[in-house]
Structures are given as structure tokens and as C-alpha cells.
Design a protein around this motif. Structure first.
Motif, PDB file in Angstrom:
ATOM      1  N   LYS A 128     -53.697  13.746 -61.453  1.00 54.34           N
ATOM      2  CA  LYS A 128     -52.515  13.903 -60.355  1.00 54.34           C
ATOM      3  C   LYS A 128     -52.587  14.919 -59.805  1.00 54.34           C
ATOM      4  N   THR A 129     -53.183  16.100 -59.921  1.00 54.10           N
ATOM      5  CA  THR A 129     -53.212  17.460 -59.305  1.00 54.10           C
ATOM      6  C   THR A 129     -53.836  17.462 -57.875  1.00 54.10           C
ATOM      7  N   ASN A 130     -53.205  17.582 -56.988  1.00 58.93           N
ATOM      8  CA  ASN A 130     -53.738  17.625 -55.677  1.00 58.93           C
ATOM      9  C   ASN A 130     -54.895  18.846 -55.474  1.00 58.93           C
ATOM     10  N   VAL A 131     -55.947  18.247 -54.655  1.00 55.62           N
ATOM     11  CA  VAL A 131     -57.132  19.145 -54.648  1.00 55.62           C
ATOM     12  C   VAL A 131     -56.916  20.508 -53.942  1.00 55.62           C
ATOM     13  N   GLU A 132     -55.772  20.348 -53.029  1.00 57.46           N
ATOM     14  CA  GLU A 132     -55.551  21.718 -52.153  1.00 57.46           C
ATOM     15  C   GLU A 132     -55.121  22.848 -53.120  1.00 57.46           C
ATOM     16  N   GLN A 133     -54.532  22.594 -54.194  1.00 57.64           N
ATOM     17  CA  GLN A 133     -54.058  23.339 -55.238  1.00 57.64           C
ATOM     18  C   GLN A 133     -55.144  24.371 -55.763  1.00 57.64           C
ATOM     19  N   ILE A 134     -56.411  23.848 -55.580  1.00 55.53           N
ATOM     20  CA  ILE A 134     -57.360  24.795 -56.235  1.00 55.53           C
ATOM     21  C   ILE A 134     -58.549  25.403 -55.245  1.00 55.53           C
ATOM     22  N   TYR A 135     -58.058  24.797 -54.006  1.00 58.52           N
ATOM     23  CA  TYR A 135     -58.874  25.722 -52.909  1.00 58.52           C
ATOM     24  C   TYR A 135     -59.063  27.239 -53.072  1.00 58.52           C
ATOM     25  N   GLU A 136     -58.104  27.966 -53.350  1.00 55.75           N
ATOM     26  CA  GLU A 136     -57.957  29.370 -53.383  1.00 55.75           C
ATOM     27  C   GLU A 136     -58.590  29.774 -54.505  1.00 55.75           C
ATOM     28  N   PHE A 137     -59.156  29.023 -55.536  1.00 53.50           N
ATOM     29  CA  PHE A 137     -59.899  29.515 -56.533  1.00 53.50           C
ATOM     30  C   PHE A 137     -61.437  29.315 -56.265  1.00 53.50           C
ATOM     31  N   LEU A 138     -61.719  28.650 -55.473  1.00 54.52           N
ATOM     32  CA  LEU A 138     -63.149  28.195 -55.188  1.00 54.52           C
ATOM     33  C   LEU A 138     -64.081  29.280 -54.837  1.00 54.52           C
ATOM     34  N   GLN A 139     -63.572  30.199 -54.192  1.00 54.79           N
ATOM     35  CA  GLN A 139     -64.508  31.286 -54.001  1.00 54.79           C
ATOM     36  C   GLN A 139     -64.860  32.282 -55.186  1.00 54.79           C
ATOM     37  N   ASP A 140     -64.051  32.081 -56.060  1.00 58.74           N
ATOM     38  CA  ASP A 140     -64.134  32.859 -57.457  1.00 58.74           C
ATOM     39  C   ASP A 140     -64.870  32.068 -58.537  1.00 58.74           C
ATOM     40  N   ILE A 141     -64.921  30.816 -58.415  1.00 56.93           N
ATOM     41  CA  ILE A 141     -65.534  30.089 -59.581  1.00 56.93           C
ATOM     42  C   ILE A 141     -66.847  29.447 -59.291  1.00 56.93           C
ATOM     43  N   ASP A 160     -59.235   4.727 -59.956  1.00 55.03           N
ATOM     44  CA  ASP A 160     -59.765   4.245 -58.695  1.00 55.03           C
ATOM     45  C   ASP A 160     -59.626   5.405 -57.551  1.00 55.03           C
ATOM     46  N   ASN A 161     -60.308   5.625 -56.865  1.00 57.99           N
ATOM     47  CA  ASN A 161     -60.227   6.640 -55.821  1.00 57.99           C
ATOM     48  C   ASN A 161     -60.348   8.023 -56.275  1.00 57.99           C
ATOM     49  N   SER A 162     -60.933   8.418 -57.343  1.00 56.55           N
ATOM     50  CA  SER A 162     -60.970   9.656 -57.663  1.00 56.55           C
ATOM     51  C   SER A 162     -62.197  10.497 -56.927  1.00 56.55           C
ATOM     52  N   GLU A 163     -63.061   9.503 -56.479  1.00 56.89           N
ATOM     53  CA  GLU A 163     -64.157   9.805 -55.531  1.00 56.89           C
ATOM     54  C   GLU A 163     -63.564  10.377 -54.140  1.00 56.89           C
ATOM     55  N   LEU A 164     -62.053   9.991 -53.659  1.00 58.27           N
ATOM     56  CA  LEU A 164     -61.912  10.524 -52.618  1.00 58.27           C
ATOM     57  C   LEU A 164     -61.722  12.141 -52.842  1.00 58.27           C
ATOM     58  N   LYS A 165     -61.166  12.410 -53.758  1.00 54.56           N
ATOM     59  CA  LYS A 165     -60.764  13.852 -54.276  1.00 54.56           C
ATOM     60  C   LYS A 165     -62.170  14.683 -54.343  1.00 54.56           C
ATOM     61  N   ILE A 166     -63.147  14.268 -54.789  1.00 53.34           N
ATOM     62  CA  ILE A 166     -64.594  14.655 -54.836  1.00 53.34           C
ATOM     63  C   ILE A 166     -64.942  14.806 -53.413  1.00 53.34           C
ATOM     64  N   LYS A 167     -64.673  13.952 -52.596  1.00 55.45           N
ATOM     65  CA  LYS A 167     -65.310  14.247 -51.271  1.00 55.45           C
ATOM     66  C   LYS A 167     -64.660  15.139 -50.355  1.00 55.45           C
ATOM     67  N   LYS A 168     -63.270  15.077 -50.680  1.00 51.79           N
ATOM     68  CA  LYS A 168     -62.416  16.367 -50.035  1.00 51.79           C
ATOM     69  C   LYS A 168     -62.969  17.708 -50.592  1.00 51.79           C
ATOM     70  N   ILE A 169     -63.098  17.954 -51.778  1.00 52.37           N
ATOM     71  CA  ILE A 169     -63.564  19.261 -52.294  1.00 52.37           C
ATOM     72  C   ILE A 169     -64.873  19.622 -51.915  1.00 52.37           C
ATOM     73  N   ARG A 170     -65.754  18.418 -51.728  1.00 50.31           N
ATOM     74  CA  ARG A 170     -67.242  18.505 -51.356  1.00 50.31           C
ATOM     75  C   ARG A 170     -67.247  19.038 -49.813  1.00 50.31           C
ATOM     76  N   ASN A 174     -68.603  22.647 -48.541  1.00 45.18           N
ATOM     77  CA  ASN A 174     -69.579  22.865 -47.398  1.00 45.18           C
ATOM     78  C   ASN A 174     -68.954  23.405 -46.216  1.00 45.18           C
ATOM     79  N   LYS A 175     -67.875  23.090 -45.877  1.00 44.75           N
ATOM     80  CA  LYS A 175     -67.180  23.659 -44.475  1.00 44.75           C
ATOM     81  C   LYS A 175     -67.070  25.266 -44.715  1.00 44.75           C
ATOM     82  N   ASN A 176     -66.939  25.489 -45.848  1.00 44.58           N
ATOM     83  CA  ASN A 176     -66.499  27.254 -46.045  1.00 44.58           C
ATOM     84  C   ASN A 176     -67.674  27.899 -46.516  1.00 44.58           C
ATOM     85  N   PHE A 177     -68.830  27.290 -47.084  1.00 45.74           N
ATOM     86  CA  PHE A 177     -70.161  27.927 -47.397  1.00 45.74           C
ATOM     87  C   PHE A 177     -69.914  28.399 -48.883  1.00 45.74           C
ATOM     88  N   LEU A 178     -69.191  27.647 -49.692  1.00 40.02           N
ATOM     89  CA  LEU A 178     -68.982  28.253 -51.052  1.00 40.02           C
ATOM     90  C   LEU A 178     -70.016  27.696 -51.838  1.00 40.02           C
TER      91      LEU A 178
END
Ligand code: DX5
Ligand code: ZN
Length: 233
Positions: A128-141, A160-170, A174-178
């Protein structure tokens, strides 16, 4: 970080292994291509279950000194356990975003990097946690772990639809070259694995499917690692 080979890294979840024959189960999984072992730690507080502890971890580490061990901490006080598992030889320690406030999480990551330069660090998010909430950690992990079931139990159905979260994070990575892997955990089997692989996951955790769901560990490992389009939905 370990490279993908050939399409995905399989991390069998020891929670799903036969506890009385764990050595055999681990050997089989490694023999058939598993590159990581996923070790679930539950404190009966963050999740309503107790699972794998320090004693078992030590045995697994000693028996399989070379394998990459991925520790998934489903605990309310991760800072109590991250150091312990790092000292015992975990390669990756993942704690839950929901368990710590922003500042405490940042502080923990910083201190782990300082004290254990070789340790990989992951952050997990519940369904139930939105992916946007971890964006700020991605550069550190090194790894973001997307839960595709509510944490706490093996053998649940993929949400169902967990893959949409994966796609969003992916896409964000990629966009931010992390340099951050995406890992999925929960309900992965022959019917769901292709959805998460297509969405761009790097690491697939699977417990019940690998150790008891496919007829043999060999068959399950092959299906996840190499794929088989004709059986997918
Ligand atoms: C659940 C654990 C998982 C679990 C997955 O809270 O984090 O790692 O073992 O089990 P399966 O693959 O059976 O859903
Ligand atoms: Zn897990």
C-alpha cells in the motif's frame, strides 16, 4: 553489484524451504542457478509472525560462505538488526520504509555505508506504500524491494498490478541513471513471474514456488531464471 544472468537473479526465500532439509534445498537451488539466498527476519511486531533468526543465519553463512545473502528485515526497529546481520556476513540488508521516519532512515543508511563499505543496502515498500515515497532514497541504496504481498507470510497470492509499481520505479531509475536494483517479493510463481520480469525487475524472490510449488526445485529455478513463455498468462 551482481549482474543479471541471464534474465533475472533468483533469490529463493528460505522461509519456504523444508526446515529439516534446508541444506539439501539450498544446494539444489544453487545447483540450478540461484545466485542469492533471501533470508526473512520477522519480529512479531512489524509483522504478525516470528521468523528466521540469527542462529540459523550463522549456520547458513558458515555452510555456504560464498553465496550472496539478502536479509529482509520485517522488524519495527531495523537499526537494532542491520549491524548484527552485517557483522555476521550478510551481503545485502533491506529494511522497511514503513519502519523508520525519513531522518532516521537516512541516518541509518549513512552509518551502514560508513561502517560496512562492502554491504549492499536495500529499502522495502509494502503493497500500500506509494513508490514516490522512496524516490528520495534511490540514489543512496543498492536495492529497492517491492512487496507484492503483505509481508509476514509465505504462500500468499500475488497482488494484481504490483508490476505497475515495478515499472514506475524501473522507469524512474533509468531516467535518472541510478545504480539501483529492483527486487520483487511475494506470490511469484510460473503464472506471475513473467509479469514482473517484463516490468523490469532485476531480482525475483520466490519461496513456496521454488521449494514446493513446481514439483522440483530444478524445474522452479529454470522457470524463473530462463522463462517459458508458453506457460505464462
Ligand atoms: C513474506 C516474505 C517472503 C516470502 C515469500 O513476507 O517476505 O520472502 O517468503 O514467499 P512466497 O514466495 O511463498 O510468496
Ligand atoms: Zn522476504
Amino acid at each position: 553489484m551482481l549482474k543479471k544472468n541471464p534474465r533475472v537473479i533468483l533469490a529463493p526465500s528460505l522461509l519456504g524451504a523444508d526446515y529439516l532439509n534446508m541444506e539439501h534445498d539450498i544446494k539444489e537451488a544453487i545447483k540450478h542457478g540461484a545466485k542469492w539466498l533471501h533470508f526473512d527476519v520477522m519480529d512479531g511486531q512489524f509483522v504478525d509472525n516470528l521468523a528466521l533468526g540469527v542462529g540459523l543465519f550463522k549456520k547458513v553463512r558458515a555452510r555456504f560462505p560464498e553465496i550472496f545473502i539478502d536479509v529482509h528485515l520485517m522488524v519495527g526497529a531495523p537499526d537494532k538488526w542491520t549491524n548484527k546481520f552485517a557483522q555476521l556476513g550478510a551481503n545485502l540488508v533491506t529494511f522497511h520504509h514503513e519502519a523508520l521516519r525519513y531522518k532516521a532512515a537516512k541516518k541509518l543508511i549513512k552509518s551502514l555505508k560508513l561502517n560496512y563499505p562492502k554491504l549492499h543496502i536495500g529499502v522495502a515498500i509494502k503493497p500500500k506504500t506509494n513508490v514516490e515515497q522512496i524516490y528520495e532514497f534511490l540514489q543512496d541504496i543498492d536495492v529497492v524491494l517491492v512487496m507484492s504481498v503483505e509481508p509476514g507470510l509465505g504462500g500468499q497470492s500475488y497482488i494484481d498490478n504490483s508490476e505497475l509499481k515495478i515499472k514506475k520505479i524501473r522507469d524512474y531509475i533509468n531516467k535518472n541513471f541510478l545504480d539501483c536494483f529492483v527486487e520483487v517479493d511475494g506470490g511469484i510463481n510460473d503464472r506471475t513471474v513473467d509479469r514482473v520480469v517484463d516490468a523490469g525487475v532485476d531480482v525475483v524472490v520466490a519461496g513456496s514456488y521454488v521449494f514446493s510449488g513446481a514439483g522440483s526445485i530444478h524445474k522452479a529455478c529454470n522457470r524463473i531464471i530462463h522463462g517459458d513463455k508458453k506457460n505464462s498468462i
